[in-house]
Design a protein around this motif. Structure first.
Motif, PDB file in Angstrom:
ATOM      1  N   TYR A   1      64.756  76.304  50.773  1.00 49.62           N
ATOM      2  CA  TYR A   1      65.710  75.265  51.540  1.00 49.62           C
ATOM      3  C   TYR A   1      66.920  75.501  50.855  1.00 49.62           C
ATOM      4  O   TYR A   1      67.041  74.579  51.476  1.00 49.62           O
ATOM      5  CB  TYR A   1      64.803  74.243  51.397  1.00 49.62           C
ATOM      6  CG  TYR A   1      63.323  73.838  51.176  1.00 49.62           C
ATOM      7  CD1 TYR A   1      62.639  73.572  52.385  1.00 49.62           C
ATOM      8  CD2 TYR A   1      62.474  74.283  49.706  1.00 49.62           C
ATOM      9  CE1 TYR A   1      61.227  73.626  52.282  1.00 49.62           C
ATOM     10  CE2 TYR A   1      61.134  73.453  50.158  1.00 49.62           C
ATOM     11  CZ  TYR A   1      60.599  73.846  50.953  1.00 49.62           C
ATOM     12  OH  TYR A   1      59.184  73.713  51.118  1.00 49.62           O
TER      13      TYR A   1
ATOM     14  N   ILE B   1      69.079  72.022  52.438  1.00 44.67           N
ATOM     15  CA  ILE B   1      68.578  72.141  53.860  1.00 44.67           C
ATOM     16  C   ILE B   1      67.552  70.324  53.838  1.00 44.67           C
ATOM     17  O   ILE B   1      67.183  69.603  54.335  1.00 44.67           O
ATOM     18  CB  ILE B   1      67.250  72.735  54.223  1.00 44.67           C
ATOM     19  CG1 ILE B   1      67.519  74.175  54.698  1.00 44.67           C
ATOM     20  CG2 ILE B   1      65.992  71.998  55.072  1.00 44.67           C
ATOM     21  CD1 ILE B   1      66.604  75.219  55.175  1.00 44.67           C
ATOM     22  N   LEU B   2      67.291  70.358  52.409  1.00 45.36           N
ATOM     23  CA  LEU B   2      66.812  69.130  51.859  1.00 45.36           C
ATOM     24  C   LEU B   2      67.528  67.840  51.684  1.00 45.36           C
ATOM     25  O   LEU B   2      67.701  66.367  50.875  1.00 45.36           O
ATOM     26  CB  LEU B   2      65.995  69.299  50.455  1.00 45.36           C
ATOM     27  CG  LEU B   2      64.944  70.431  50.354  1.00 45.36           C
ATOM     28  CD1 LEU B   2      64.203  70.881  49.267  1.00 45.36           C
ATOM     29  CD2 LEU B   2      64.076  70.547  51.995  1.00 45.36           C
TER      30      LEU B   2
ATOM     31  N   ALA C   1      62.423  60.975  62.488  1.00 48.83           N
ATOM     32  CA  ALA C   1      61.165  61.165  63.120  1.00 48.83           C
ATOM     33  C   ALA C   1      61.029  60.884  64.210  1.00 48.83           C
ATOM     34  O   ALA C   1      61.565  59.085  64.167  1.00 48.83           O
ATOM     35  CB  ALA C   1      59.824  61.875  62.273  1.00 48.83           C
ATOM     36  N   ASN C   2      59.898  60.429  64.548  1.00 45.58           N
ATOM     37  CA  ASN C   2      59.277  60.194  66.076  1.00 45.58           C
ATOM     38  C   ASN C   2      58.847  59.180  65.883  1.00 45.58           C
ATOM     39  O   ASN C   2      57.724  59.024  64.854  1.00 45.58           O
ATOM     40  CB  ASN C   2      58.863  60.561  66.934  1.00 45.58           C
ATOM     41  CG  ASN C   2      59.988  61.803  67.424  1.00 45.58           C
ATOM     42  OD1 ASN C   2      60.601  60.982  68.049  1.00 45.58           O
ATOM     43  ND2 ASN C   2      59.112  62.756  68.049  1.00 45.58           N
TER      44      ASN C   2
ATOM     45  N   ALA D   1      55.838  57.836  62.627  1.00 45.12           N
ATOM     46  CA  ALA D   1      56.982  58.561  61.764  1.00 45.12           C
ATOM     47  C   ALA D   1      58.106  58.082  61.867  1.00 45.12           C
ATOM     48  O   ALA D   1      58.651  58.029  62.644  1.00 45.12           O
ATOM     49  CB  ALA D   1      56.183  59.456  61.715  1.00 45.12           C
TER      50      ALA D   1
ATOM     51  N   PHE E   1      59.657  59.912  58.709  1.00 42.91           N
ATOM     52  CA  PHE E   1      60.856  61.210  58.502  1.00 42.91           C
ATOM     53  C   PHE E   1      60.031  62.332  58.900  1.00 42.91           C
ATOM     54  O   PHE E   1      58.805  62.494  59.047  1.00 42.91           O
ATOM     55  CB  PHE E   1      60.583  61.039  56.756  1.00 42.91           C
ATOM     56  CG  PHE E   1      61.484  60.137  56.788  1.00 42.91           C
ATOM     57  CD1 PHE E   1      63.411  59.450  56.618  1.00 42.91           C
ATOM     58  CD2 PHE E   1      61.067  58.599  56.191  1.00 42.91           C
ATOM     59  CE1 PHE E   1      63.375  58.344  56.831  1.00 42.91           C
ATOM     60  CE2 PHE E   1      61.490  57.953  55.643  1.00 42.91           C
ATOM     61  CZ  PHE E   1      62.828  57.599  55.971  1.00 42.91           C
ATOM     62  N   ASN E   2      60.454  63.668  58.879  1.00 39.90           N
ATOM     63  CA  ASN E   2      59.679  64.633  59.179  1.00 39.90           C
ATOM     64  C   ASN E   2      60.429  65.492  58.245  1.00 39.90           C
ATOM     65  O   ASN E   2      59.244  67.103  58.278  1.00 39.90           O
ATOM     66  CB  ASN E   2      60.382  65.930  60.860  1.00 39.90           C
ATOM     67  CG  ASN E   2      61.593  65.395  60.048  1.00 39.90           C
ATOM     68  OD1 ASN E   2      62.036  66.405  59.616  1.00 39.90           O
ATOM     69  ND2 ASN E   2      62.136  65.902  61.614  1.00 39.90           N
ATOM     70  N   ARG E   3      59.886  65.165  56.899  1.00 39.13           N
ATOM     71  CA  ARG E   3      59.759  66.250  55.960  1.00 39.13           C
ATOM     72  C   ARG E   3      59.739  64.709  54.288  1.00 39.13           C
ATOM     73  O   ARG E   3      60.848  63.673  55.146  1.00 39.13           O
ATOM     74  CB  ARG E   3      60.788  66.622  55.329  1.00 39.13           C
ATOM     75  CG  ARG E   3      62.340  66.292  55.430  1.00 39.13           C
ATOM     76  CD  ARG E   3      63.259  67.388  53.874  1.00 39.13           C
ATOM     77  NE  ARG E   3      62.719  68.957  55.108  1.00 39.13           N
ATOM     78  CZ  ARG E   3      63.936  69.353  56.278  1.00 39.13           C
ATOM     79  NH1 ARG E   3      64.961  68.537  56.561  1.00 39.13           N
ATOM     80  NH2 ARG E   3      64.116  69.708  56.906  1.00 39.13           N
ATOM     81  N   HIS E   4      59.515  65.179  53.553  1.00 37.21           N
ATOM     82  CA  HIS E   4      59.440  64.152  52.509  1.00 37.21           C
ATOM     83  C   HIS E   4      61.290  63.495  52.568  1.00 37.21           C
ATOM     84  O   HIS E   4      61.367  64.357  51.737  1.00 37.21           O
ATOM     85  CB  HIS E   4      58.473  64.085  51.688  1.00 37.21           C
ATOM     86  CG  HIS E   4      57.685  63.090  50.571  1.00 37.21           C
ATOM     87  ND1 HIS E   4      59.103  61.958  49.967  1.00 37.21           N
ATOM     88  CD2 HIS E   4      56.915  62.700  50.142  1.00 37.21           C
ATOM     89  CE1 HIS E   4      58.537  61.149  49.123  1.00 37.21           C
ATOM     90  NE2 HIS E   4      57.216  61.611  49.581  1.00 37.21           N
TER      91      HIS E   4
ATOM     92  N   HIS F   1      59.724  66.132  40.944  1.00 35.34           N
ATOM     93  CA  HIS F   1      60.254  67.450  40.242  1.00 35.34           C
ATOM     94  C   HIS F   1      60.465  68.462  38.889  1.00 35.34           C
ATOM     95  O   HIS F   1      61.341  66.827  38.675  1.00 35.34           O
ATOM     96  CB  HIS F   1      60.634  68.849  41.144  1.00 35.34           C
ATOM     97  CG  HIS F   1      60.135  69.166  42.445  1.00 35.34           C
ATOM     98  ND1 HIS F   1      59.225  70.207  42.728  1.00 35.34           N
ATOM     99  CD2 HIS F   1      60.433  68.649  43.667  1.00 35.34           C
ATOM    100  CE1 HIS F   1      58.769  69.949  44.308  1.00 35.34           C
ATOM    101  NE2 HIS F   1      59.109  69.226  44.828  1.00 35.34           N
TER     102      HIS F   1
ATOM    103  N   ASN G   1      49.249  71.273  43.692  1.00 29.09           N
ATOM    104  CA  ASN G   1      49.205  71.943  44.288  1.00 29.09           C
ATOM    105  C   ASN G   1      48.507  73.366  43.048  1.00 29.09           C
ATOM    106  O   ASN G   1      48.277  74.386  43.598  1.00 29.09           O
ATOM    107  CB  ASN G   1      50.471  73.320  44.783  1.00 29.09           C
ATOM    108  CG  ASN G   1      51.302  72.066  45.308  1.00 29.09           C
ATOM    109  OD1 ASN G   1      50.662  71.399  46.885  1.00 29.09           O
ATOM    110  ND2 ASN G   1      52.347  72.504  46.139  1.00 29.09           N
TER     111      ASN G   1
ATOM    112  N   CYS H   1      51.313  60.956  44.349  1.00 28.63           N
ATOM    113  CA  CYS H   1      51.267  60.691  45.315  1.00 28.63           C
ATOM    114  C   CYS H   1      51.492  58.912  45.250  1.00 28.63           C
ATOM    115  O   CYS H   1      51.862  58.058  46.256  1.00 28.63           O
ATOM    116  CB  CYS H   1      50.721  61.420  46.231  1.00 28.63           C
ATOM    117  SG  CYS H   1      50.585  63.375  46.668  1.00 28.63           S
TER     118      CYS H   1
END
Lengths: 512, 327
Positions: B125, B210-211, B217-218, B221, B223-226, B294, B310, B321
């Motif tokens: 990222y 990037i993060l 977002a639309n 929504a 956001f388009n990422r967390h 993280h 994961n 979550c």
């Protein structure tokens, strides 16, 4: 202590206010999260992992909700998950017959240009309008089947927790364009009470039966006793149904029933109860017959020989081998007086709606629907008993004359010539042996002579008031021909009638 | 020789004016000679703890800064947080997210469970995409900075600094000096000792740039990422602040991987915090930040995530979550 108070106040203020958290831990119990059948788009990740759909930090392209694809139906239908169709083993039926993606995009819902709520830019056709991919539930019913946002039928007419304000709710301002108000029908005194039960389709919901099921075996118990139920999806497949009612004069389904299923009875002897059935998927309108759907619940198929109180076996009543019946399942063999034939002087005896080239059959919903003609079609609800379009009272003729022409069967004045009916003065040779005399002059109701009882009343002592009516007796009978099983008919053959009102009368009957 | 002499002079000048370290490695908890030697002898006896083959750059006792750090931070020094697997230091402490987690190897190995030391890797990222060889000193300045945990001020060396001040952006319940010390415990490093207010994501995003943005977002929504640095508010953020605030039930548990669904409460930022207490009080205004999900160093699970998100299906698969989203 202050901290505790703060936490509690936060919880009650934010968490419970409005009850907006219908998910509230249901996801782990959902099919998407199921360790055996859950989402596994990315095999490098655990099945059901949130990242199967949400990429957290986004993937190559940023999409709404951090989804792996644009947040539209393609996420569900073009992801390798729900691309084609579900499968089910023989013998059981997984509601609500999902069909396939082609069916969906051709369906009324899938092809809808409407928005819900109107004007908010969100199409009716979005999968997530009805389904919550995280799955919803409540403390009473647990997880909702098929990941619907609302508990079964409430999803059809509710908007969140507000009952009756949804797509098929009673508020015109919240209904998408083209959607009917079904909820108002379901509030009527006589109705298919979809609220009376819940999750009947999913009582055995488990990994091996991921979509809920109903048995397609005769008298399985899934439609009887404590499992007797009706939900919207028992009659409608929201993934396949198209708009439109059935064609009058035919007994085929209308588009609204497309994608549902029914049962076809094997032939049975006159008066006998059909006990063998074959499941029929309504894949196309042609060849799918409305009664097949009704028989699913209103015949031996559902309850064996023991009909629930107030119900009768419709497959027995409409059995084409019977002496007489309404042509719901098949045509009437001798039908020379309900259609224009040389025998009745080519006289129209039925309402115009039946006066067409396929006028010799009918559907259950021709009689069982709202009392208001402008209401949505189908037997959702009525203010008349038995969800009838008119009053079933023995002395009330309006119900019958909505189809059978009043000019023929209740002529306002004494007919001069051929009425088109077998029972008029011209045919019988007696002015009293006529519909005019009985119905118009004496005020005899239709069901006093037709479709009133399964067992004829005794001829003596003489009684002019109607004997009690039997439910379902207007459907058909093997007791008497011509549906002459009226509330006041003790015996009948063409040319001789023995009512309870007077002595037996012999008259001239017209040709069959 | 001249260069080494200048370094020695610099070190002594720093000591003379007092350490610049606001956190550890200052105030007498460590000595210069713990890491450096002024007279590395190739022909005589090696300095205590020195590695053969010197002298080394920066007068280090050991050629690799990472291995030098790990001589103390490998679990052998009870006063230094253990950041190298296997880690037993915090087991049973009830504060399993302590010490920034741990590396799977000293250096030279690429792992899927955390940052990698001493091996060239592409920075996830990052835009433009860049590769780097990460070292302990990529993130921590052993001589101290004004930042919490001696974090370097400019991780990506771009010239734009990020300050994460102890007492302003991060708070500790136990004063940073008491303990730890050479004779004290590792309590200061326990996750439960730390409360966050701000700047942590900004610091990580200096490399993972990037993060650093919370992209809109639309609707519906958001956001388009967390998102990072997003709170539970407004109420339609697809989460459950009540569940988070109470901290009981799905998602919450005693320990990760104990077979019972639920993990200890995740870390969070409290943007209005003024002290440790207010920085550790669950509320709808709490913010998610990188450290929420993280470990900084690494951990037992893929992608350095604090729970087996994961990994294989397990009882704790959704726990992290669910603490916020409660789906």
């Amino acid at each position: 202590m202050k901290k505790l108070i703060f936490i509690c106040s936060t919880y009650f203020t934010i968490g419970w206010a409005g009850g907006i958290y219908a998910e509230s831990g249901t996801f782990k119990s959902s099919k998407h999260a199921d360790p055996g059948i859950g989402v596994h788009r990315d095999t490098n990740l655990p099945r059901g992992n949130c990242s199967q759909c949400h990429l957290q930090h986004d993937g190559d392209l940023p999409y709404d909700f951090a989804l792996f694809a644009p947040a539209d139906n393609g996420t569900c239908l073009s992801s390798g998950c729900h691309d084609y169709q579900y499968q089910w083993p023989p013998g059981d039926y997984y509601w609500s017959f999902p069909g396939n993606t082609t069916d969906w995009y051709n369906s009324a819902h899938g092809a809808s240009a409407g928005q819900f709520p109107p004007g908010n830019g969100r199409q009716v056709a979005l999968c997530v309008q009805c389904h919550d991919p995280h799955t919803a539930g409540d403390s009473i019913h647990g997880v909702y089947p098929s990941a619907t946002r609302e508990l079964e039928e409430r999803g059809c007419y509710s908007n969140g927790a507000i009952v009756g304000q949804g797509c098929h709710g009673m508020n015109g301002s919240t209904r998408p364009a083209g959607a009917d108000d079904i909820y108002s029908q379901l509030l009527k005194s006589s109705r298919h009470n979809v609220e009376a039960s819940a999750k009947e389709h999913s009582t055995d919901w488990q990994a091996s039966y991921p979509y809920g099921r109903e048995s397609r075996q005769v008298n399985s118990g899934h439609f009887s006793d404590s499992n007797r139920h009706v939900e919207c999806v028992d009659c409608h497949n929201p993934h396949k149904a198209v708009s439109g009612g059935h064609q009058i004069g035919s007994n085929e389904i209308g588009g609204a029933l497309l994608g549902a299923w029914g049962v076809q009875p094997s032939s049975a002897a006159p008066g006998a109860t059909p006990t063998s059935f074959t499941a029929v998927d309504f894949n196309t309108i042609g060849g799918s017959l409305e009664y097949q759907m009704c028989y699913k619940c209103h015949s031996y198929f559902a309850f064996g020989n023991t009909a629930p109180s107030g119900y009768t076996d419709n497959a027995r009543e409409f059995n084409p081998a019977n002496a007489s019946f309404h042509p719901v399942q098949d045509t009437i063999p001798t039908n020379s007086y309900t259609i224009q034939t040389p025998e009745n002087g080519l006289t129209q005896t039925m309402d115009n709606r039946w006066n067409n080239i396929v006028h010799n059959k009918m559907t259950c919903s021709d009689c069982h629907a709202s009392e208001t003609a402008t209401d949505p079609g189908g037997p959702h609800g009525s203010n008349n008993p038995y969800i009838l379009t008119g009053s079933p009272a023995a002395t009330d003729i309006a119900f019958c004359t909505s189809c059978h022409l009043g000019l023929v069967y209740a002529p306002p004045t004494r007919p001069i010539g051929e009425t088109g009916s077998r029972f008029d003065g011209q045919t019988t040779g007696e002015e009293d042996a006529s519909h005019y005399f009985h119905v118009t002059v004496r005020g005899i109701g239709c069901r006093q002579c037709h479709g009133g009882r399964q067992e004829p009343p005794p001829a003596q002592p003489e009684q002019r008031s109607p004997y009690p009516l039997d439910a379902g007796s207007a459907h058909g009978t093997n007791t008497l021909v011509g549906l002459m099983n009226g509330a006041n008919i003790s015996a009948y053959v063409p040319g001789n009638c023995t009512p309870t009102c007077h002595e037996s009368i012999t008259y001239s009957a017209g040709p069959e | 020789m001249v260069k080494n002499s200048l370094k020695i002079i610099t070190i002594f000048m720093l000591l003379a004016v007092g350490t610049v370290a606001d956190e550890f490695h200052g105030g007498g908890d460590i000595l210069c000679s713990d890491c450096h030697t002024t007279h590395y002898s190739q022909s005589g006896t090696l300095p205590e703890r020195a590695e053969p083959g010197g002298p080394f750059s920066d007068l280090l006792l050991i050629e690799s800064a990472d291995r030098l750090c790990l001589t103390c931070h490998d679990g052998t020094d009870p006063a230094a947080p253990d950041v190298l697997a296997p880690v037993a230091m915090y087991q049973g402490s009830g504060s399993e997210f302590s010490g920034g987690g741990f590396f799977s190897a000293a250096e030279g190995l690429i792992s899927i469970t955390g940052h990698d030391l001493g091996v060239i890797t592409q920075v996830p990222y990052s835009n433009p995409v860049k590769a780097t060889i990460l070292s302990c000193i990529s993130c921590h300045d052993p001589h101290g900075t004004i930042n919490y945990r001696n974090l370097v001020i400019d991780p990506d060396s771009s010239g734009t600094g990020v300050t994460v001040g102890l007492g302003s952006d991060v708070f500790e319940e136990i004063h940073q000096q008491i303990p730890p010390s050479r004779n004290a415990s590792i309590g200061a490093y326990r996750a439960g000792n730390i409360g966050y207010r701000a700047r942590m994501t900004e610091w990580c995003a200096d490399c993972h740039n990037i993060l650093g943005q919370t992209d809109p977002a639309n609707p519906p929504a958001h956001f388009n990422r967390h998102p990072s640095l997003a709170s539970f508010e407004p109420s339609d953020y697809h989460n459950d602040p009540g569940h988070w605030a109470v901290g009981i039930g799905e998602g919450f548990g005693v320990a990760t991987g104990d077979g019972i669904e639920g993990i200890p409460r995740l870390r969070f930022q409290a943007p209005g915090a003024t002290d440790y207490t207010s920085a550790t009080t669950p509320a709808a205004s709490n913010q998610v930040f990188c450290g929420t999900c993280h470990f900084a160093h690494g951990g037992p699970f893929k992608s350095s995530i604090l729970w087996p998100f994961n990994d294989q299906v397990s009882a704790d698969l959704y726990s992290g979550c669910q603490q916020c989203h409660y789906k």
